[in-house]
Design an enzyme around this catalytic site. Structure first.
Site, PDB file in Angstrom:
ATOM      1  N   HIS A 158       9.355 -24.688  16.550  1.00 55.08           N
ATOM      2  CA  HIS A 158       9.850 -23.334  16.814  1.00 55.08           C
ATOM      3  C   HIS A 158       9.116 -22.776  18.020  1.00 55.08           C
ATOM      4  CE1 HIS A 158      11.593 -19.409  16.076  1.00 55.08           C
ATOM      5  NE2 HIS A 158      10.382 -18.868  16.185  1.00 55.08           N
ATOM      6  N   SER A 159       9.866 -22.229  18.990  1.00 53.68           N
ATOM      7  CA  SER A 159       9.308 -21.608  20.189  1.00 53.68           C
ATOM      8  C   SER A 159       8.446 -22.623  20.942  1.00 53.68           C
ATOM      9  CB  SER A 159       8.533 -20.349  19.798  1.00 53.68           C
ATOM     10  OG  SER A 159       8.292 -19.524  20.906  1.00 53.68           O
ATOM     11  N   MET A 160       7.137 -22.394  21.109  1.00 57.41           N
ATOM     12  CA  MET A 160       6.303 -23.396  21.765  1.00 57.41           C
ATOM     13  C   MET A 160       6.454 -24.750  21.093  1.00 57.41           C
ATOM     14  SD  MET A 160       2.121 -23.698  22.046  1.00 57.41           S
ATOM     15  CE  MET A 160       1.967 -24.073  20.281  1.00 57.41           C
ATOM     16  N   ALA A 175       9.029 -26.099  19.836  1.00 59.01           N
ATOM     17  CA  ALA A 175      10.237 -26.781  20.298  1.00 59.01           C
ATOM     18  C   ALA A 175       9.972 -27.500  21.616  1.00 59.01           C
ATOM     19  CB  ALA A 175      11.382 -25.789  20.450  1.00 59.01           C
ATOM     20  N   SER A 198      14.020 -24.806  17.779  1.00 53.16           N
ATOM     21  CA  SER A 198      14.304 -23.470  17.255  1.00 53.16           C
ATOM     22  C   SER A 198      13.650 -22.395  18.128  1.00 53.16           C
ATOM     23  CB  SER A 198      13.770 -23.376  15.818  1.00 53.16           C
ATOM     24  OG  SER A 198      13.811 -22.058  15.324  1.00 53.16           O
TER      25      SER A 198
END
Length: 253
Positions: A79-81, A83, A107
């Site tokens: 998720h975020s970083m 990803a 994500s």
């Protein structure tokens, strides 16, 4: 309907977070999905270790430390970083000739080719980092109320943003990935939709994009619906593997 074969889901955290953000998934996802939270240096159980503040170094370290987990049937989630790190890990595994994940789940993140460097705050400015935490949501109020917890959180967030800032996208070295790519995003996130949709260019096979109501932490705001989607996509991944690797066409949901 038969239960899919078991698969390991290696979960990489967002900036400023530890692997604990994924622990509850072990109770909420079906038993055939083995959730493997990946702890990065400098937080959680590894709080005594120095941060890694360079993207390539962090990716290399994940590939070394998680070598055993990245055998057999596994999928990368971030998720975020996380990803971006998952993408880097998949690319590095391919470069090394190591076993590849059955899929990459990304994500709450712009596509690697569409990252916006101006989106990140000054990592040396506590006030800017604090404002960013407030804007993104997802940080418990008790963290803001504790000077000790805020110090830990801001140090971790700053180090992780430096990891993101050190990422360099090179088209020649970042050809589309040869595995399904499933992306999840929040409709009210401040990441422009075209930057999210651009993940499709990084997929050489199946691609899906699931949208959810909510901001950057839609996966917490609508956890049940999000985990249902993750389970559905993992079921598709395992079904494709059982069928000999045939994947569904690109789709936007």
């Amino acid at each position: 309907m038969p239960v899919p074969a078991s698969v390991s889901l290696l979960c990489l955290p967002c900036a400023g977070a530890s692997a604990s953000m994924y622990l509850r998934w072990r109770r909420l996802l079906p038993r055939w999905i083995e959730v493997v939270p990946v702890e990065l240096p400098g937080r959680g159980a590894r709080v005594g270790e120095p941060f890694v503040e360079n993207f390539d170094a962090q990716v290399e370290r994940i590939c070394v430390e998680q070598a055993r987990a990245m055998q057999g049937a596994f999928v990368l989630f971030g998720h975020s970083m996380g990803a971006l790190l998952a993408y880097g890990v998949a690319q590095r595994l391919r470069m090394l000739g190591r076993p590849l994940p059955r899929a990459l789940f990304a994500s709450g993140s712009s596509a690697p080719s569409q990252r916006d460097p101006g989106r990140l705050p000054d990592t040396r400015d506590d006030a800017a980092l604090t404002a960013d935490l407030r804007k993104q949501g997802g940080t418990p109020e008790e963290v803001f109320a504790s000077a000790e917890l805020m110090r830990i959180t801001l140090d971790t967030l700053g180090a992780d943003y430096r990891v993101c800032d050190s990422f360099t996208y090179t088209a020649d070295a970042s050809s589309p990935l040869p595995m399904p790519l499933h992306v999840f995003a929040g409709r009210q996130d401040d990441i422009d939709a075209p930057r999210v949709e651009a993940w499709s260019a990084h997929a050489a096979s199946a691609f899906t994009l699931d949208w959810f109501d909510g901001g950057h932490f839609f996966l917490r705001q609508h956890e049940a619906a999000f985990l249902d989607a993750v389970t559905r996509r993992l079921t598709q991944v395992q079904a494709a593997a059982a069928a000999g690797g045939r994947h569904a066409p690109h789709a936007l949901a």
